[in-house]
Scaffold this motif. Structure first.
Motif: not given
Length: 268
Positions: A88-89, A91, A93, A130
């Motif tokens: 998630l960090d 990016g 989605q 993200s």
């Protein structure tokens, strides 16, 4: 910088009136990922469960396909909180979580995508792509809007629990994996077996009843179309490595005499 909610696979599925067609990206190459992104397909799946992908190669592929009119899902190798946080960090989605066999496991996957008090995602937005390094206003309070979560149903236990898995809040959809499902049913390598297809169609029906989308992997064109007719909202119909393998074999066959043991195995 605006929060790009429209980029989620969840919203793409809700906005379309036909099944979304995609392919696996398994090579680990940003160049191949970009090539596939421009092919005209609806979505790509960057895989790290059975492919040579790590955090850096996934990041490079996300950057390579950014800007193309295609939705990108990423599959981690396991349903693990720390790994999901890292994805998630980066990016990512749209997550596809493998081997989710129960509602408890689905709930753990959801919790990994949510900041406290609604989950256990670690807070590192100032350091993370993200949040565009805190350039996205209100990212911490609106992060859930940018994330879609699909879980894989690929064992007999998961099929038995599919209604409970679908009922988990935060699970946006399910994806059927006939290869592992066949193995779980004692039918290794027999993705087309009637028992496997019946289990897939049972799950498609359960998803429809729950009002959530369901997808499936099907490299056989007839099977893919049959699953779409049965209610699949999204399908994977090929893979970069499989296309390259079959294409190079066909090229060799044009110029080199065939050998008795030269038959290629069936596609995934």
């Amino acid at each position: 910088m605006p929060l790009r909610v429209e980029d989620t696979f969840r919203d793409a599925l809700a906005a379309t009136h036909r099944p979304l067609v995609g392919m696996w990206v398994c090579s680990g190459s940003p160049l191949i990922a970009e090539l596939c992104a421009g092919a005209g397909l609806d979505w790509l799946l960057i895989d790290a469960e059975h492919s040579p992908n790590d955090l850096e190669s996934i990041l490079a592929q996300l950057q390579a396909v950014n800007g193309y009119p295609v939705h990108t899902l990423v599959r981690p190798p396991v349903n693990e909180t720390v790994l999901i946080k890292q994805y998630l960090d980066l990016g990512v989605q749209n997550l596809l979580i493998p081997m989710v066999n129960s509602a408890d496991q689905a709930e753990a996957a959801v919790a990994a995508t949510r900041y406290p008090p609604h989950g256990v995602r670690g807070v590192g937005s100032a350091l993370a792509r993200s949040a565009r390094w805190n350039r996205i206003p209100d990212y911490l309070t609106r992060a859930n809007e940018t994330i879609s979560l699909t879980v894989q149903i690929e064992t007999s236990a998961a099929v038995a629990a599919v209604e409970e898995i679908l009922a988990v809040e935060g699970v946006d959809g399910i994806f059927l994996g006939p290869s592992d499902l066949a193995a779980s049913l004692g039918l290794l390598g027999q993705q087309e077996h009637p028992k496997v297809r019946a289990a897939v169609e049972h799950c498609l029906s359960a998803a429809k009843t729950a009002g959530k989308p369901a997808g499936v992997n099907a490299f056989n064109e007839g099977t893919a179309r049959a699953y779409m007719a049965a209610g699949a909202s999204f399908v994977l119909v090929g893979a970069d490595v499989a296309l390259l393998a079959r294409g190079t074999e066909a090229l060799a066959d044009k110029f080199i005499p065939a050998t008795p043991d030269g038959a290629a195995p069936a596609s995934y």
